[in-house]
Structure formats: structure tokens, C-alpha cells
Design a protein around this motif. Sequence first.
Motif, PDB file in Angstrom:
ATOM      1  N   TYR A  36      11.421  -3.369   8.202  1.00 49.78           N
ATOM      2  CA  TYR A  36      10.092  -2.964   8.688  1.00 49.78           C
ATOM      3  C   TYR A  36       9.100  -4.106   8.516  1.00 49.78           C
ATOM      4  O   TYR A  36       9.118  -4.752   7.483  1.00 49.78           O
ATOM      5  CB  TYR A  36       9.611  -1.730   7.913  1.00 49.78           C
ATOM      6  N   CYS A  60       0.815  -1.229   0.000  1.00 47.88           N
ATOM      7  CA  CYS A  60       0.000   0.000   0.000  1.00 47.88           C
ATOM      8  C   CYS A  60       0.848   1.279   0.000  1.00 47.88           C
ATOM      9  O   CYS A  60       0.384   2.335  -0.395  1.00 47.88           O
ATOM     10  CB  CYS A  60      -0.945   0.001   1.196  1.00 47.88           C
ATOM     11  N   GLU A 110      -1.313  -1.709   7.036  1.00 47.48           N
ATOM     12  CA  GLU A 110      -2.423  -2.671   6.939  1.00 47.48           C
ATOM     13  C   GLU A 110      -1.939  -4.113   6.831  1.00 47.48           C
ATOM     14  O   GLU A 110      -2.735  -5.041   6.923  1.00 47.48           O
ATOM     15  CB  GLU A 110      -3.325  -2.316   5.758  1.00 47.48           C
ATOM     16  N   ARG A 139      -1.215   2.187  11.006  1.00 47.67           N
ATOM     17  CA  ARG A 139      -0.528   2.764   9.853  1.00 47.67           C
ATOM     18  C   ARG A 139      -0.317   1.708   8.757  1.00 47.67           C
ATOM     19  O   ARG A 139      -0.481   1.980   7.574  1.00 47.67           O
ATOM     20  CB  ARG A 139       0.827   3.312  10.301  1.00 47.67           C
TER      21      ARG A 139
END
Length: 153
Positions: free
Chosen positions: A108, A26, A129, A127
Motif C-alpha cells: 500500500y 496515522c 495523509e 484517506r
Amino acid sequence: MSKRSIEKFNEPLYQREALRFECTGCGACCVASGDYYVYVTKNEIEKIGDFLGLSRAWFKRRYLQRLPDEGPEEGWVLAVSDDDLCVFLGKDRRCSVYSVRPAQCSSYPYWPEVVLRKSDWLRESRRCEGIGRGKIVSKKMIAALLEKQADND
Ligand code: SF4
């Protein structure tokens, strides 16, 4: 509370709970917010600069910014656009230097400030998804990524 319960309570979240993660692409993690910076090491500057075919000086001028309170060699972070997007985020919401992206991006969401406490993991899921989706990520892999980040500090 028993000693064992206290020990368990003090264990990092990723050790005591199965964490699921699957990136959906995203691009939300490539948006700067508040004090959020992507730090780049000397090696990463070389690697990304080579990938783009730019000299170190030109690459720094075009894609990096220096945090004012850091020393001469450290404190380089990726620049962001006026609308707070990472300088390498393309119009298609994809990373344009994905294969050579900084370790901070590739690790991350397995950052100490995200996987050690449940409240942080849940906060970050607002933040990202991908948090809470997909397969369970192995504790071993998360521990190895955390160790690698500690070595880079
Ligand atoms: S915010 Fe999460 S799901 Fe979205 S691109 Fe980043 S890592 Fe993937």
C-alpha cells in the motif's frame, strides 16, 4: 489530439507523473471501509501464525474471517473489530505484526486501483495523509510492486 498525446494520456498515472508518498503512521489505512478487506494467502497465514506462535487452526479462528462467496482455500481475510479496525492494529495505532504483515499491507498505496488513474490517487489521498508527501517514489519500484501483486492473484 496527437497520437503521442493520446498514448501519453493512456499511460498509467505512475508512469506519467511523479508520485510522492511518505507514511506518517496515522493508521487510517488499517480501518475497514465498505468492501475493503485485507486478503491473506496460505503462506501469509503460516508466517503470521508462526510469528504469534499459534497453530494454523487457532490462528484462523482468532484472527481471520472467510468471505462467504469464496472457495475452501482462498478468501481468507483479516478480521476487523466491531469499530472496523484491523484485528492487528494496536491501541498505539501501530501494526502488531508489522514485520510479517500481508503483502496487501506492505504494498500500500501502490495498488492498481490507486496508482493507475489520477482520480483514484486523489481519492485515496483523502484517506491516506502520506499520499503527496515526502520523496518521489521511483516508477521502477511501483512497477515491481504491481507486478508482484499480479503474480499473487
Ligand atoms: S493511511 Fe497512509 S500515512 Fe496513514 S498509516 Fe496508512 S499508509 Fe501511512
